[in-house]
Motif scaffolding. Structure first.
Motif, short mmCIF file in Angstrom:
data_model
loop_
_atom_site.label_atom_id
_atom_site.label_comp_id
_atom_site.label_asym_id
_atom_site.label_seq_id
_atom_site.Cartn_x
_atom_site.Cartn_y
_atom_site.Cartn_z
N PRO A 236 0.83 -1.20 0.00
CA PRO A 236 0.00 0.00 0.00
C PRO A 236 0.87 1.26 0.00
CG PRO A 236 -0.62 -1.50 1.79
CD PRO A 236 0.61 -2.05 1.16
N ALA A 237 0.34 2.32 -0.57
CA ALA A 237 1.08 3.59 -0.67
C ALA A 237 1.53 4.08 0.70
CB ALA A 237 0.22 4.64 -1.36
N GLU A 238 0.67 3.91 1.70
CA GLU A 238 1.01 4.37 3.05
C GLU A 238 2.25 3.65 3.58
OE1 GLU A 238 -1.96 3.19 2.16
OE2 GLU A 238 -3.40 4.81 2.48
N GLU A 239 2.38 2.37 3.27
CA GLU A 239 3.53 1.59 3.72
C GLU A 239 4.81 2.06 3.02
OE1 GLU A 239 5.76 -1.24 5.77
OE2 GLU A 239 3.75 -0.47 6.13
N VAL A 240 4.72 2.32 1.73
CA VAL A 240 5.89 2.80 0.98
C VAL A 240 6.33 4.15 1.52
CG1 VAL A 240 6.70 3.56 -1.29
CG2 VAL A 240 5.25 1.52 -1.09
N ILE A 241 5.37 5.04 1.77
CA ILE A 241 5.70 6.37 2.29
C ILE A 241 6.31 6.25 3.68
CG2 ILE A 241 4.70 8.55 3.08
CD1 ILE A 241 2.69 8.23 0.71
N ARG A 242 5.74 5.40 4.54
CA ARG A 242 6.28 5.20 5.88
C ARG A 242 7.73 4.74 5.83
NH1 ARG A 242 7.50 1.40 9.01
NH2 ARG A 242 6.64 -0.28 7.75
N LYS A 243 8.01 3.77 4.97
CA LYS A 243 9.38 3.26 4.85
C LYS A 243 10.33 4.33 4.33
CE LYS A 243 8.40 -1.65 4.26
NZ LYS A 243 8.49 -2.81 3.38
N MET A 244 9.86 5.11 3.34
CA MET A 244 10.71 6.18 2.80
C MET A 244 11.02 7.21 3.88
SD MET A 244 9.04 6.64 -0.98
CE MET A 244 10.11 7.99 -1.42
N ARG A 245 10.02 7.54 4.71
CA ARG A 245 10.25 8.50 5.79
C ARG A 245 11.24 7.95 6.81
NH1 ARG A 245 4.00 10.49 6.51
NH2 ARG A 245 4.06 12.04 4.83
N GLU A 246 11.11 6.67 7.13
CA GLU A 246 12.05 6.05 8.07
C GLU A 246 13.47 6.11 7.52
OE1 GLU A 246 10.59 2.10 8.79
OE2 GLU A 246 8.97 2.82 10.11
N GLU A 247 13.63 5.80 6.23
CA GLU A 247 14.96 5.85 5.61
C GLU A 247 15.51 7.27 5.62
OE1 GLU A 247 14.67 4.13 1.73
OE2 GLU A 247 14.10 2.16 2.51
N ARG A 248 14.66 8.23 5.31
CA ARG A 248 15.09 9.63 5.30
C ARG A 248 15.51 10.06 6.70
NH1 ARG A 248 10.42 13.37 5.32
NH2 ARG A 248 10.52 12.60 7.43
N ASP A 249 14.68 9.72 7.69
CA ASP A 249 15.01 10.09 9.07
C ASP A 249 16.34 9.47 9.51
OD1 ASP A 249 12.65 11.49 9.12
OD2 ASP A 249 11.55 10.03 10.34
N GLU A 250 16.56 8.21 9.14
CA GLU A 250 17.82 7.54 9.48
C GLU A 250 19.00 8.24 8.82
OE1 GLU A 250 20.34 5.32 11.44
OE2 GLU A 250 18.18 5.24 11.76
N GLN A 251 18.83 8.67 7.56
CA GLN A 251 19.91 9.39 6.88
C GLN A 251 20.20 10.72 7.57
OE1 GLN A 251 18.47 9.74 2.88
NE2 GLN A 251 19.34 7.77 2.23
N ILE A 252 19.14 11.43 7.95
CA ILE A 252 19.34 12.72 8.61
C ILE A 252 20.04 12.52 9.95
CG2 ILE A 252 18.12 14.63 9.75
CD1 ILE A 252 16.01 14.39 7.50
N LEU A 253 19.57 11.54 10.73
CA LEU A 253 20.21 11.27 12.02
C LEU A 253 21.64 10.81 11.83
CD1 LEU A 253 17.30 9.51 13.93
CD2 LEU A 253 18.22 11.80 14.33
N GLY A 254 21.90 10.02 10.81
CA GLY A 254 23.26 9.55 10.54
C GLY A 254 24.19 10.71 10.22
N ASN A 255 23.68 11.74 9.52
CA ASN A 255 24.50 12.90 9.19
C ASN A 255 24.77 13.77 10.40
OD1 ASN A 255 24.72 12.21 6.50
ND2 ASN A 255 22.91 13.37 5.91
#
Length: 103
Positions: free
Chosen positions: A82-101
């Motif tokens: 579902p679109a909501e799941e894809v968006i949730r995963k993308m947000r998690e990946e983005r947040d992880e990248q931001i925190l990693g930086n």
């Protein structure tokens, strides 16, 4: 579509504007063989803007769902998440990248 170089467009800008406004087709301006800009009439610009605003106001989730259905049909595979799941995963990946930086 009429194609002109950037130099020709500069030299004949008044003529280009007059021709396009009088109903001539759009003019593509190129620099070094690469497309840079298009001159269109104000009426054409207004029509395109109205069309863009109409499509932008449509339900984005519905468009994503229809696209998922189309992809599934064309790929012949099982259903996509579902679109909501894809968006949730993308947000998690983005947040992880931001925190990693920030670390």
């Amino acid at each position: 579509m009429v194609r002109v170089t950037e130099a020709d467009a500069r030299e004949h800008l008044g003529d280009l504007i007059r021709d396009v406004a009088a109903g001539q087709e759009a003019v593509l301006i190129e620099r070094d063989g690469e497309s840079q800009a298009v001159v269109i009439s104000f009426d054409e610009y207004t029509r395109l803007r109205a069309r863009t605003q109409e499509s932008g106001s449509q339900d984005w989730k519905g468009r994503v769902d229809r696209l998922q259905e189309r992809i599934s049909r064309e790929m012949g595979k099982g259903s996509l998440p579902p679109a909501e799941e894809v968006i949730r995963k993308m947000r998690e990946e983005r947040d992880e990248q931001i925190l990693g930086n920030l670390r």
